[in-house]
Design an enzyme around this catalytic site. Structure first.
Site, PDB file in Angstrom:
ATOM      1  N   ASP A 154     -78.391  76.478 -29.645  1.00 46.87           N
ATOM      2  CA  ASP A 154     -77.643  77.732 -29.694  1.00 46.87           C
ATOM      3  C   ASP A 154     -77.086  77.971 -28.288  1.00 46.87           C
ATOM      4  OD1 ASP A 154     -76.606  80.187 -30.509  1.00 46.87           O
ATOM      5  OD2 ASP A 154     -78.451  81.244 -30.003  1.00 46.87           O
TER       6      ASP A 154
ATOM      7  N   GLU B 273     -74.340  75.350 -32.901  1.00 47.08           N
ATOM      8  CA  GLU B 273     -73.653  76.449 -33.571  1.00 47.08           C
ATOM      9  C   GLU B 273     -72.223  76.559 -33.047  1.00 47.08           C
ATOM     10  OE1 GLU B 273     -75.328  80.472 -35.113  1.00 47.08           O
ATOM     11  OE2 GLU B 273     -74.791  80.733 -33.015  1.00 47.08           O
TER      12      GLU B 273
ATOM     13  N   ASP C 221     -82.795  83.357 -29.014  1.00 46.91           N
ATOM     14  CA  ASP C 221     -81.973  82.154 -28.885  1.00 46.91           C
ATOM     15  C   ASP C 221     -82.728  80.912 -29.359  1.00 46.91           C
ATOM     16  OD1 ASP C 221     -79.573  83.308 -27.338  1.00 46.91           O
ATOM     17  OD2 ASP C 221     -81.312  83.996 -26.218  1.00 46.91           O
TER      18      ASP C 221
END
EC number: 3.1.21.10
Length: 175
Positions: free
Chosen positions: A16, A76, A148
């Protein structure tokens, strides 16, 4: 992207990306069985210039990749917001997050935030609490230290569920 047969265990890292905190999560998938390996985040010092932060993210991810030796990676996709400058900076962090595994010879898949939420929670507009709750069910041994890191585990889970179809798409287009 060459996917291993579905029944062989595969180690996956989810990433992420972020300039303040880049989350990472490593799982193993064997068929439908998911096993938590590790998670955390790379947190460059706030006082570093952009180039220094990007370097710190790269070095941190390289250490994680070296320690945990994943076979596949998932990142992502960037959420585009109204602040163009912030979006561009996040895109640079995302570029580093994609480069690090590629430098280790690891294929990198990309997933939209809504696809990650829909895969893990069942709804494309789930909030962070819903993701955390599902992570406790899907990976009971995982205790992510930050949102996160939790998001990175969710990205890895998404890849575990979609990796065969991603490999097939790449094969169809001739990559």
């Amino acid at each position: 992207m060459t996917a291993l047969p579905i029944r062989q265990p595969v180690r996956i890292i989810g990433i992420d990306p972020g300039l303040r905190r880049t989350g990472w999560g490593v799982i193993e998938a064997e068929g439908n069985r998911l096993i938590y390996v590790a998670c955390g985040s790379v947190e460059p010092p706030d006082d570093l210039p952009l180039s220094g932060r990007l370097l710190a993210i790269h070095e941190g991810l390289a250490a994680v990749l070296s320690n945990h030796q994943p076979m596949e990676a998932a990142v992502e996709q960037t959420f585009v917001n109204k602040d163009g400058v912030a979006t561009l900076k996040l895109g640079q962090a995302r570029g580093v997050a994609m480069l690090a595994p590629a430098m280790f010879g690891i294929s990198v898949a990309e997933y939209a935030p809504n696809q990650v939420k829909k895969t893990v929670v069942g709804a494309g507009h789930a909030d962070k609490q819903q993701i955390a709750m599902m992570l406790k069910i899907l990976l009971p041994k995982a205790e992510p230290p930050s949102a996160d890191a939790a998001d990175a585990l969710a990205i890895a889970i998404t890849h575990a569920h979609h990796r065969q179809s991603a490999a097939l798409r790449l094969k169809v287009v001739g990559i």
